[in-house]
Design a protein around this motif. Sequence first.
Motif, PDB file in Angstrom:
ATOM      1  N   ILE A   1      73.742  52.798  94.467  1.00 58.37           N
ATOM      2  CA  ILE A   1      72.304  52.763  94.187  1.00 58.37           C
ATOM      3  C   ILE A   1      72.042  52.244  92.781  1.00 58.37           C
ATOM      4  O   ILE A   1      71.090  51.499  92.534  1.00 58.37           O
ATOM      5  N   ALA A   2      72.903  52.626  91.850  1.00 52.72           N
ATOM      6  CA  ALA A   2      72.707  52.232  90.453  1.00 52.72           C
ATOM      7  C   ALA A   2      72.931  50.744  90.229  1.00 52.72           C
ATOM      8  O   ALA A   2      72.356  50.161  89.302  1.00 52.72           O
ATOM      9  N   HIS A   3      73.766  50.087  91.064  1.00 52.85           N
ATOM     10  CA  HIS A   3      74.211  48.733  90.756  1.00 52.85           C
ATOM     11  C   HIS A   3      73.779  47.659  91.756  1.00 52.85           C
ATOM     12  O   HIS A   3      73.961  46.470  91.477  1.00 52.85           O
ATOM     13  N   ILE A   4      73.249  48.058  92.895  1.00 53.05           N
ATOM     14  CA  ILE A   4      72.761  47.072  93.862  1.00 53.05           C
ATOM     15  C   ILE A   4      71.365  47.480  94.304  1.00 53.05           C
ATOM     16  O   ILE A   4      70.935  48.604  94.025  1.00 53.05           O
ATOM     17  N   PRO A   5      70.623  46.593  94.982  1.00 53.56           N
ATOM     18  CA  PRO A   5      69.279  46.971  95.437  1.00 53.56           C
ATOM     19  C   PRO A   5      69.287  48.248  96.276  1.00 53.56           C
ATOM     20  O   PRO A   5      70.205  48.486  97.057  1.00 53.56           O
ATOM     21  N   LEU A   6      68.265  49.065  96.100  1.00 55.31           N
ATOM     22  CA  LEU A   6      68.179  50.338  96.809  1.00 55.31           C
ATOM     23  C   LEU A   6      68.246  50.149  98.314  1.00 55.31           C
ATOM     24  O   LEU A   6      68.889  50.938  99.021  1.00 55.31           O
ATOM     25  N   SER A   7      67.594  49.118  98.828  1.00 56.31           N
ATOM     26  CA  SER A   7      67.591  48.882 100.282  1.00 56.31           C
ATOM     27  C   SER A   7      69.005  48.648 100.794  1.00 56.31           C
ATOM     28  O   SER A   7      69.385  49.153 101.859  1.00 56.31           O
TER      29      SER A   7
END
Length: 307
Positions: free
Chosen positions: A81-87
Motif C-alpha cells: 500500500i505504501a509503495h504502489i497505488p492503493l487500488s
Amino acid sequence: MQGLWMVASAFLFAAMGVCVKFASASFNSAELVFWRGIVGVVFIGVLARRQGVSLATRYPGMHVWRSVIGTFSLGCWFYAIAHIPLSAAMTLNYMSSIWIATFLVGGALLAWVPIPGRDGRVPLPPLQGVLALTVLVGFVGVVLILKPDMNPSQGFAGMVGLISGLTAAFAYLQVIALSRIGEPETRTVFYFALGAAVMGGLWMLFTGLSPWNWLHALWLLPIGVLAALGQLCMTRAYAQAKTQAGTLVVANLQYSGIIFASIFSVLLFDDVIDTAGVVGMGLVIASGVVATVLRQRAVPKAPAEEH
C-alpha cells in the motif's frame, strides 16, 4: 441486510487502506503493523468482554501459527500500500480467495484415487478444469495490473503485494481449522491482533522508530478501529446469511472493496488507472468470484475472511 453488511465491511477495509497510505508517509510498515495490533487488542478485548467470550484457549500453538503467517501477510500488504497505488495493492491482497480455492480444490486432486468407470476410462476429478482456468485468468489479471502501470521501482512492491495474498490464504486455512475445532471468531481475531502487536514490536527492533509527530500519529488510531469494525461487519454478514446461496452472495460482495479502493486511489492520491489496469482488476474479481464458489463447495460453512 447481509449484503449491506458486507458492502460496509468492504468500504471500511478500503478506508483502512487509505489511512495506511497516509500514515506510511511518516511511519514504516513495522510500526503500522504494531499499532494496528495494539488498537485491535484493545477494541476486540473490550468486545469479547461485552459478549462474554472467554479469551482463554486450549490451542495456543494453532493461534501462534495463524498470528505469525497472518502478521507476515499484513506487513506485506501494508508495504505494498505504501509503495504502489492503493487500488493495485487492494486487488493483489484479494487474490487470497484464488489461492484458497487452489489449495482446497487442488488438495482434492492430490487425494484423488483414480477408479476406472464402466467403460474402462478413468474419470477426472470434478472442477479441476474450472479451477485451472480460474487461476489462469486471475494471474492474467495480475500481469495486466503490474506490468503496464508500474515502473521498475514499484515492481518489488508489487511482488510483495502478491505475496500478501498468498500468505493471507495460508492464514485463512488456519482460521478454517480453528473454526472447525470450535474457537469463537472473536477469540481468533483477538490473538491475531495480539500477534501483530508482538511481531510488529520485534520487527521495529530492526527497522527502528520514526520521528514521532502527534498530528501524523492520528492516522494510526483509525487503522486499527476501521479494521476491527470491518471485521465485525463481515462477521455479521456471514452470520445473517442463512443459506448457501446467501453465503455466496455475501462472500462475493467483498470484492466491492476493490471498487472502493479504486475510487479512493483516483480521488485522494491522483492515481491513474488505465484500461489495462481496469481489465486486470476485472479479471481478478471475476476469477475471485468463481474461486469463492469453488471454496464454498469444498468448505460449505467456512468462516469469514480477515484483512
